[in-house]
Design a protein around this motif. Structure first.
Motif, short mmCIF file in Angstrom:
data_model
loop_
_atom_site.label_atom_id
_atom_site.label_comp_id
_atom_site.label_asym_id
_atom_site.label_seq_id
_atom_site.Cartn_x
_atom_site.Cartn_y
_atom_site.Cartn_z
N ALA A 207 0.80 -1.38 -0.06
CA ALA A 207 0.02 -0.06 -0.07
C ALA A 207 0.86 1.34 -0.05
N ALA A 208 2.02 1.20 0.76
CA ALA A 208 2.72 2.25 0.78
C ALA A 208 3.73 2.52 -0.58
N MET A 209 3.84 1.51 -1.38
CA MET A 209 4.31 1.67 -2.55
C MET A 209 3.39 2.18 -3.63
N ASP A 210 2.12 1.82 -3.34
CA ASP A 210 0.83 2.42 -4.31
C ASP A 210 1.05 4.00 -4.17
N ALA A 211 1.05 4.37 -2.68
CA ALA A 211 1.08 5.85 -2.31
C ALA A 211 2.24 6.48 -2.81
N GLY A 212 3.56 5.74 -3.18
CA GLY A 212 4.64 6.20 -3.70
C GLY A 212 4.37 6.65 -4.89
N ILE A 213 3.42 6.15 -5.88
CA ILE A 213 3.33 6.59 -7.18
C ILE A 213 2.82 8.20 -7.14
N ASP A 214 1.86 8.28 -6.19
CA ASP A 214 1.34 9.64 -6.20
C ASP A 214 2.46 10.65 -5.59
N ARG A 215 3.37 10.18 -5.01
CA ARG A 215 4.56 11.11 -4.51
C ARG A 215 5.46 11.33 -5.51
N THR A 216 5.58 10.37 -6.36
CA THR A 216 6.37 10.49 -7.64
C THR A 216 5.87 11.22 -8.80
N VAL A 217 4.54 11.27 -8.92
CA VAL A 217 3.94 12.27 -9.81
C VAL A 217 4.05 13.42 -9.32
N ALA A 218 3.91 13.82 -7.91
CA ALA A 218 4.16 15.22 -7.52
C ALA A 218 5.54 15.85 -7.61
N ALA A 219 6.58 14.85 -7.48
CA ALA A 219 7.78 15.31 -7.74
C ALA A 219 8.37 15.43 -9.21
N TRP A 220 7.76 14.60 -10.06
CA TRP A 220 7.83 15.03 -11.48
C TRP A 220 7.38 16.51 -11.58
N SER A 221 5.95 16.52 -11.13
CA SER A 221 5.52 17.83 -11.51
C SER A 221 6.13 19.24 -11.10
N ARG A 222 6.65 18.80 -9.89
CA ARG A 222 7.62 20.04 -9.54
C ARG A 222 8.56 20.42 -10.28
N TRP A 223 9.29 19.19 -10.71
CA TRP A 223 10.43 19.58 -11.87
C TRP A 223 10.06 20.08 -12.92
N SER A 224 8.96 19.64 -13.40
CA SER A 224 8.54 20.27 -14.78
C SER A 224 8.31 21.65 -14.72
N GLU A 225 7.73 22.16 -13.59
CA GLU A 225 7.29 23.66 -13.53
C GLU A 225 8.71 24.36 -13.57
N SER A 226 9.83 23.78 -13.42
CA SER A 226 11.07 24.61 -13.70
C SER A 226 11.60 24.81 -14.94
N CYS A 227 10.82 24.12 -15.89
CA CYS A 227 11.25 24.09 -17.28
C CYS A 227 10.42 25.38 -18.02
N ASP A 228 11.08 26.43 -18.28
CA ASP A 228 10.35 27.39 -18.91
C ASP A 228 10.60 27.64 -20.63
N TYR A 229 9.28 27.18 -21.07
CA TYR A 229 9.36 27.11 -22.39
C TYR A 229 7.91 27.59 -23.04
N ARG A 230 7.98 28.71 -23.58
CA ARG A 230 6.79 29.39 -24.22
C ARG A 230 6.41 29.52 -25.63
N GLY A 231 7.15 28.41 -26.34
CA GLY A 231 7.27 28.68 -27.85
C GLY A 231 6.08 27.77 -28.35
N ASP A 232 6.23 27.37 -29.77
CA ASP A 232 5.04 27.00 -30.67
C ASP A 232 5.14 25.42 -30.30
N TRP A 233 5.95 24.83 -29.76
CA TRP A 233 5.95 23.24 -29.68
C TRP A 233 5.99 22.84 -28.25
N PRO A 234 5.01 23.21 -27.51
CA PRO A 234 5.33 23.17 -25.80
C PRO A 234 5.23 21.59 -25.49
N GLU A 235 4.23 20.79 -26.00
CA GLU A 235 4.36 19.37 -25.72
C GLU A 235 5.64 18.77 -26.15
N ALA A 236 5.99 18.84 -27.45
CA ALA A 236 7.36 18.11 -27.59
C ALA A 236 8.42 18.65 -26.84
#
Length: 613
Positions: A207-236
């Protein structure tokens, strides 16, 4: 949406386009569309792979999870993360699987923790999961050991513990386990694995490993916020940044060229390499891109690690290192391992470690100069090191080398000379800023000597292009990097771009050099370098058009790029995920944005009314 069961051949090998990587900063797993993890080196990305069905479908090992009934597949990465979500649709219901290599409360876990969450969405779906370690490329035999706390799978020094949540029943065999699940609306299950190497084995609660998925999602999301790109191809761009982040080896900061070994560049065989090393070139390009995206912590960590390694060398010419900083040994071929779809050889190690590649000087200076120009300061030992490298470039540029493509025959490759030119230009710039000691005038003098030499010996009016090396009419796509470096963005370079498209072009894709069509597919990074070169040479419309075509054809359904692409079929070849391919994509997008903004600023200035004083 495709039927996943049709994507493997009769021998059990999946098409390379079907894979999606997940990572934790230490290793990377490749998940096929049919739910099978066919690649997972443990404990680290450069370790022998405990799960390697990618290269040996019969004995390599896999971690499978899928409905037992025929199904269709939809998948995506959760937004801003490297956590994969796969939805299986059967005749009886719908089930969702979320795959994560979990991180901890404060970063990377000290063990490997793979969590595969199973969620019932509609109806009832029966699933079968299997954890079956392989043979470490023919070097060991796995076995299942019963302990006081349940089954532990042993493989050489590895200890692997299956962790299950809300399963129906488990079958334990001599070398692995099979688990069965029934998913219904709102149900939650887990197929997990914890692994250590020659150390005690932590057994977290499922159950803790399952909860760890949510913790990992949050960590990746925080890291992504540090990437500053506002051009024509944001998804790629953002997906490429996330995939590049997976390739950063957390324990040292080294950047891995690719997550795999021995995926062939040619189906005819003979061109299979191990890319689980840190190349100076790829590290410099990756850090340049990440720095432009505003990612600072990884850039600082990786650059300082690289500089420490270079300070420990006699002449700072090593082109690659082990991820722990070691000097790679000779390549070893595993003749008893069949290879992906039977293509040989399967290799550990890389013979390029001992090559002379003069372009490495420019690569190192490129990232150091960008780091300083971004508002940072060099320390005194680094300043002395960079002055020594500049002197090496000034003395060595007349030598033959193996070139960027690591070829066996040494020549006076045009782009090797230009790598030295770029290093000397940047060295003089850093000296002017007071960041490095040394004789800036000498470096400028040698840079001009290189320019004159290339202009005289490496331009062919008959071909209408800069040629691969003096005395040939053959072309080399790495010249594109020196439209990017600023060596030439004028008429000669524009003619060279046209010649490259004529001779090396395959639709929007590009081969590496003349004659490459006989031995390999198009090289993904070259195709994106051409986009950046067109933009730098003032051909913005052509750059935009090619960028759009490449992004429509090159990535797979979750944004992954391989090393090479077969024009026409779109088939992936070569190791993946490939750092060079993704950073070339990001660099092309950033270049177009920069040139667009500069052009808009010029137009605005020209349109502004005069205001006499």
């Amino acid at each position: 949406m495709r039927g996943a069961l049709d994507e493997r051949d009769a021998d059990g090998y999946a098409d390379l386009r079907t894979y999606a990587p997940i990572g934790d900063g230490r290793t990377i797993a490749l998940v096929a569309r049919d739910g099978s993890i066919d690649w997972l080196p443990l404990p680290a990305i450069d370790s022998p792979p405990a799960f390697a069905a990618l290269l040996d479908a019969e004995a390599g090992g896999r971690i499978a999870l899928a409905p037992v009934e025929p199904h269709e597949v939809e998948r995506r990465y959760l937004p801003g993360t490297n956590v994969l979500e796969t939805t299986f649709i059967t005749a009886t219901g719908v089930v969702r699987v979320t795959d994560s290599l979990n991180t901890g409360q404060s970063g990377r876990l000290p063990w490997c923790e793979l969590a595969r969450r199973i969620e019932g969405v509609e109806g009832e779906v029966r699933l079968r999961g299997e954890i079956a370690p392989g043979t470490l490329l023919g070097a060991a035999s796995p076995w299942a050991s019963e302990t006081v706390h349940g089954t532990v799978l042993r493989l050489d020094g590895l200890s692997l513990a299956p962790r299950l949540l809300h399963h129906e029943h488990v079958e334990t065999g001599p070398r692995g386990i099979v688990a069965h699940f029934i998913a219904t609306p709102g149900s939650r299950h887990l197929l997990g694995l914890v692994a250590t190497d020659e150390e005690p084995l932590m057994l977290p609660d499922p159950a803790a490993m399952d909860a760890g998925i949510d913790r990992t999602v949050a960590a990746w999301s925080r890291w992504s916020e540090s990437c500053d790109y506002r051009g024509d191809w944001p998804e790629a761009v953002h997906r490429s940044a996330l995939l590049l982040k997976q390739l950063i080896y957390g324990p040292t900061g080294g950047i891995t060229a690719a997550a795999t070994t021995s995926l062939p560049e040619s189906l005819a065989g003979g061109k299979s390499w191990d890319y689980r090393f840190s190349w100076v070139r790829d590290t410099a390009y990756s850090l340049s891109v990440l720095l432009q995206l505003g990612v600072t912590e990884e850039v600082h960590g990786a650059m300082t690690w690289l500089l420490r390694l270079l300070r420990g060398q006699d002449d700072a010419t090593a082109v690659l290192h082990g991820l722990d900083g070691s000097v790679p040994g000779d390549a070893v071929e595993h003749h008893d391992v069949p290879g992906w779809r039977g293509v040989q050889p399967v290799v550990s190690g890389n013979r390029a470690a001992s090559q002379l590649q003069l372009g490495v000087y420019g690569d190192v200076f490129n990232i150091v100069a960008l780091y300083v120009d971004a508002g940072n300061v060099l320390d005194a030992p680094t300043g002395r090191l960079m002055a020594e490298i500049a002197d090496l470039a000034a003395d060595s540029w007349r030598r033959k080398d193996a070139g960027m493509w690591e070829l066996e025959e040494q020549r006076h490759y045009t782009t090797s000379k230009l790598g030295c030119w770029h290093a000397l230009q940047q060295a003089a710039h850093l000296a002017d800023l007071g960041q490095i000691p040394g004789d800036a005038e000498r470096w400028r003098f040698e840079a001009e000597a290189i320019r004159e030499w290339v202009t005289e010996h490496c331009w062919s009016e008959e071909v209408g292009a800069y040629v691969w090396h003096p005395g040939t009419d053959q072309l080399d796509a790495s010249i594109l990097l020196h439209a990017i470096s600023g060596f030439d963005r004028g008429e000669r370079m524009r003619r060279t771009l046209d010649a490259l498209e004529r001779e090396l072009g395959k639709g929007p894709h590009l081969l590496r050099y003349s004659g490459a069509a006989d031995e390999e597919a198009s090289f993904v990074a070259c195709s994106f370098w051409l986009v950046a070169a067109r933009a730098h040479c003032g051909q913005l419309d052509a750059a935009h058009e090619r960028m759009d075509r490449l992004l429509a054809e090159s990535p797979n359904d979750v944004g992954l790029l391989s090393e090479m692409l077969e024009a026409g079929t779109g088939a992936f070849l070569g190791n993946l995920p490939q750092a060079l391919s993704h950073l070339a994509l990001v660099s092309a997008a950033l270049t177009i944005d920069d040139v667009d903004r500069a052009a808009a600023a010029r137009a605005s200035a020209e349109d502004a009314p005069d205001h006499p004083v």
